[in-house]
Write a protein that holds these residues in place. Structure first.
Motif, PDB file in Angstrom:
ATOM      1  N   LYS A 159       0.831  -1.207   0.000  1.00 49.14           N
ATOM      2  CA  LYS A 159       0.000   0.000   0.000  1.00 49.14           C
ATOM      3  C   LYS A 159       0.864   1.253   0.000  1.00 49.14           C
ATOM      4  CE  LYS A 159      -3.645   2.289   2.678  1.00 49.14           C
ATOM      5  NZ  LYS A 159      -4.468   2.221   3.918  1.00 49.14           N
ATOM      6  N   ALA A 160       1.902   1.268   0.830  1.00 46.44           N
ATOM      7  CA  ALA A 160       2.784   2.434   0.905  1.00 46.44           C
ATOM      8  C   ALA A 160       3.562   2.627  -0.390  1.00 46.44           C
ATOM      9  CB  ALA A 160       3.748   2.280   2.082  1.00 46.44           C
ATOM     10  N   TRP A 161       4.046   1.536  -0.975  1.00 41.57           N
ATOM     11  CA  TRP A 161       4.830   1.628  -2.208  1.00 41.57           C
ATOM     12  C   TRP A 161       3.973   2.124  -3.368  1.00 41.57           C
ATOM     13  CZ3 TRP A 161       9.982   1.255  -2.848  1.00 41.57           C
ATOM     14  CH2 TRP A 161      10.465   1.161  -4.160  1.00 41.57           C
ATOM     15  N   ASN A 162       2.733   1.708  -3.423  1.00 45.88           N
ATOM     16  CA  ASN A 162       1.852   2.106  -4.521  1.00 45.88           C
ATOM     17  C   ASN A 162       1.176   3.456  -4.303  1.00 45.88           C
ATOM     18  OD1 ASN A 162       2.302  -0.313  -5.972  1.00 45.88           O
ATOM     19  ND2 ASN A 162       0.772  -1.387  -4.741  1.00 45.88           N
ATOM     20  N   SER A 163       1.338   4.027  -3.115  1.00 43.51           N
ATOM     21  CA  SER A 163       0.709   5.327  -2.844  1.00 43.51           C
ATOM     22  C   SER A 163       1.396   6.462  -3.596  1.00 43.51           C
ATOM     23  CB  SER A 163       0.734   5.617  -1.343  1.00 43.51           C
ATOM     24  OG  SER A 163       2.074   5.743  -0.880  1.00 43.51           O
ATOM     25  N   GLN A 164       2.630   6.262  -3.981  1.00 47.24           N
ATOM     26  CA  GLN A 164       3.410   7.230  -4.758  1.00 47.24           C
ATOM     27  C   GLN A 164       4.080   6.467  -5.910  1.00 47.24           C
ATOM     28  OE1 GLN A 164       3.584  10.525  -4.129  1.00 47.24           O
ATOM     29  NE2 GLN A 164       2.465  10.492  -2.188  1.00 47.24           N
ATOM     30  N   PRO A 165       4.499   7.171  -6.971  1.00 45.07           N
ATOM     31  CA  PRO A 165       5.184   6.471  -8.076  1.00 45.07           C
ATOM     32  C   PRO A 165       6.603   6.046  -7.700  1.00 45.07           C
ATOM     33  CG  PRO A 165       5.120   8.830  -8.505  1.00 45.07           C
ATOM     34  CD  PRO A 165       4.294   8.603  -7.274  1.00 45.07           C
ATOM     35  N   PHE A 166       6.702   5.118  -6.742  1.00 46.42           N
ATOM     36  CA  PHE A 166       8.023   4.708  -6.248  1.00 46.42           C
ATOM     37  C   PHE A 166       8.803   3.893  -7.271  1.00 46.42           C
ATOM     38  CE2 PHE A 166       6.478   5.904  -2.040  1.00 46.42           C
ATOM     39  CZ  PHE A 166       7.623   6.481  -1.510  1.00 46.42           C
ATOM     40  N   ASN A 167       8.126   3.297  -8.240  1.00 47.89           N
ATOM     41  CA  ASN A 167       8.874   2.613  -9.305  1.00 47.89           C
ATOM     42  C   ASN A 167       9.703   3.622 -10.102  1.00 47.89           C
ATOM     43  OD1 ASN A 167       7.919   0.015  -8.710  1.00 47.89           O
ATOM     44  ND2 ASN A 167       6.056   0.327  -9.915  1.00 47.89           N
ATOM     45  N   THR A 168       9.110   4.787 -10.377  1.00 50.08           N
ATOM     46  CA  THR A 168       9.849   5.856 -11.070  1.00 50.08           C
ATOM     47  C   THR A 168      10.977   6.374 -10.189  1.00 50.08           C
ATOM     48  OG1 THR A 168       7.854   6.518 -12.260  1.00 50.08           O
ATOM     49  CG2 THR A 168       9.651   8.115 -12.161  1.00 50.08           C
ATOM     50  N   PHE A 169      10.689   6.567  -8.903  1.00 50.39           N
ATOM     51  CA  PHE A 169      11.720   7.035  -7.981  1.00 50.39           C
ATOM     52  C   PHE A 169      12.874   6.033  -7.904  1.00 50.39           C
ATOM     53  CE2 PHE A 169       8.046   9.088  -5.386  1.00 50.39           C
ATOM     54  CZ  PHE A 169       7.858  10.029  -6.394  1.00 50.39           C
ATOM     55  N   LEU A 170      12.535   4.745  -7.934  1.00 45.86           N
ATOM     56  CA  LEU A 170      13.561   3.707  -7.872  1.00 45.86           C
ATOM     57  C   LEU A 170      14.467   3.750  -9.094  1.00 45.86           C
ATOM     58  CD1 LEU A 170      14.793   1.166  -6.583  1.00 45.86           C
ATOM     59  CD2 LEU A 170      13.027  -0.176  -7.727  1.00 45.86           C
ATOM     60  N   VAL A 171      13.869   3.915 -10.271  1.00 46.91           N
ATOM     61  CA  VAL A 171      14.661   4.004 -11.506  1.00 46.91           C
ATOM     62  C   VAL A 171      15.587   5.213 -11.456  1.00 46.91           C
ATOM     63  CG1 VAL A 171      14.550   4.360 -14.001  1.00 46.91           C
ATOM     64  CG2 VAL A 171      12.971   2.755 -12.896  1.00 46.91           C
ATOM     65  N   ASN A 172      15.068   6.342 -10.985  1.00 40.46           N
ATOM     66  CA  ASN A 172      15.886   7.552 -10.884  1.00 40.46           C
ATOM     67  C   ASN A 172      17.045   7.359  -9.912  1.00 40.46           C
ATOM     68  OD1 ASN A 172      14.168   8.872 -12.671  1.00 40.46           O
ATOM     69  ND2 ASN A 172      12.942   9.784 -11.053  1.00 40.46           N
ATOM     70  N   SER A 173      16.767   6.752  -8.757  1.00 45.55           N
ATOM     71  CA  SER A 173      17.827   6.518  -7.768  1.00 45.55           C
ATOM     72  C   SER A 173      18.887   5.564  -8.298  1.00 45.55           C
ATOM     73  CB  SER A 173      17.227   5.958  -6.472  1.00 45.55           C
ATOM     74  OG  SER A 173      16.495   6.937  -5.785  1.00 45.55           O
TER      75      SER A 173
END
Length: 275
Positions: free
Chosen positions: A60-74
């Motif tokens: 739920k927390a991971w999907n609440s924000q576009p963390f997949n995009t954040f992960l790629v950027n990091s």
């Protein structure tokens, strides 16, 4: 005598275990908090271990924000800065350690002096420079500076290269090797423990960097994981479940990296004489 030494070992290991548990306690609290439900989260006095473990809080927390995009950027920033630091720092350190030229020692002293300047002092000039180049709100502002080396990493590599006998250079030159071949085929394999140490330091530093992305990035599609983590903190409240859950997920990568690279880190520290 043997019995006395055995008692001393038991005491030392007992103290080490107790201290390790003390340091692990905040991490364990973070995980337990992420698994709590809304009722137990606000319960007073706080309950350490939840009665029902809500593993769905992580998804739920991971999907609440576009963390997949954040992960790629990091990952992009971390990988590119690490490659840049390794290439640039090894080249500069090789030049300072093996080339003789006028003003070499003076330049090296100036390079070391830059370590005393905090990043907060150069932050505004950097922002003005990157704005002139059009790099604000792009990952270039986080990646490109690493391709010009780090004074600390250059110092570590230079000290290690200077401990290598110069006879290797002379033997390679007699075999017809040029300067770049000596650097690539002889020195890079020899300084590998230091390169691993630098890579681990830079990966952890880039992965956890918050101030740099906060200053240079504006668009959410360019955010890194640390900036995405800050989205759980609102003006009037904090999503504690989401904050702890994503913090745990983000912490897994450096923890796993350190677990597998700790032997190389120790080797790198021993070879450089780092205290």
């Amino acid at each position: 005598m043997k019995g006395k030494m055995r008692i001393q070992k038991i005491i030392v290991y007992g103290l080490l275990i107790a201290l390790s548990l003390l340091f692990l306690l905040p991490f364990f609290w973070m995980v337990m908090t992420a698994l709590k439900g809304p009722v137990e989260l606000s319960q007073y006095p706080p309950k350490f271990i939840p009665s029902v473990w809500h593993f769905e809080n992580f998804a739920k927390a991971w999907n609440s924000q576009p963390f997949n995009t954040f992960l790629v950027n990091s990952l992009t920033v971390t990988v590119m800065t690490t490659i840049g630091q390794i290439i640039s720092s090894t080249l500069v350190a090789y030049g300072f350690a093996r080339f003789q030229f006028k003003g070499r020692d003076t330049l090296f002293i100036i390079l070391l002096a830059t370590m005393m300047i905090p990043w907060e002092v150069t932050m505004i000039p950097q922002y003005m420079e990157f704005n002139m180049f059009g790099w604000i709100n792009t990952l270039k502002a986080l990646i490109v500076p690493s391709w010009f080396g780090s004074a600390f990493y250059i110092f570590l590599l230079r000290q290690f290269i200077m401990s290598i006998p110069k006879e290797l250079d002379e033997a390679a030159k007699m075999d017809g090797a040029n300067v770049f071949q000596i650097y690539y085929k002889i020195y890079l394999p020899l300084v590998w423990p230091v390169i691993v140490l630098i890579a681990v330091f830079n990966i952890i530093g880039s992965w956890n960097d918050y101030l740099g992305p906060l200053i240079f990035l504006n668009d959410q599609s360019k955010y890194t994981l640390t900036l995405g983590l800050a989205q759980f903190k609102g003006v009037y409240d904090v999503d504690t479940n989401g904050l702890m859950a994503v913090t745990f997920l983000i912490s897994l990568f450096p923890l796993i990296l350190f677990f597998f690279a700790q032997k190389k880190i120790v080797e790198g520290v021993q070879t450089t004489g780092l205290k």
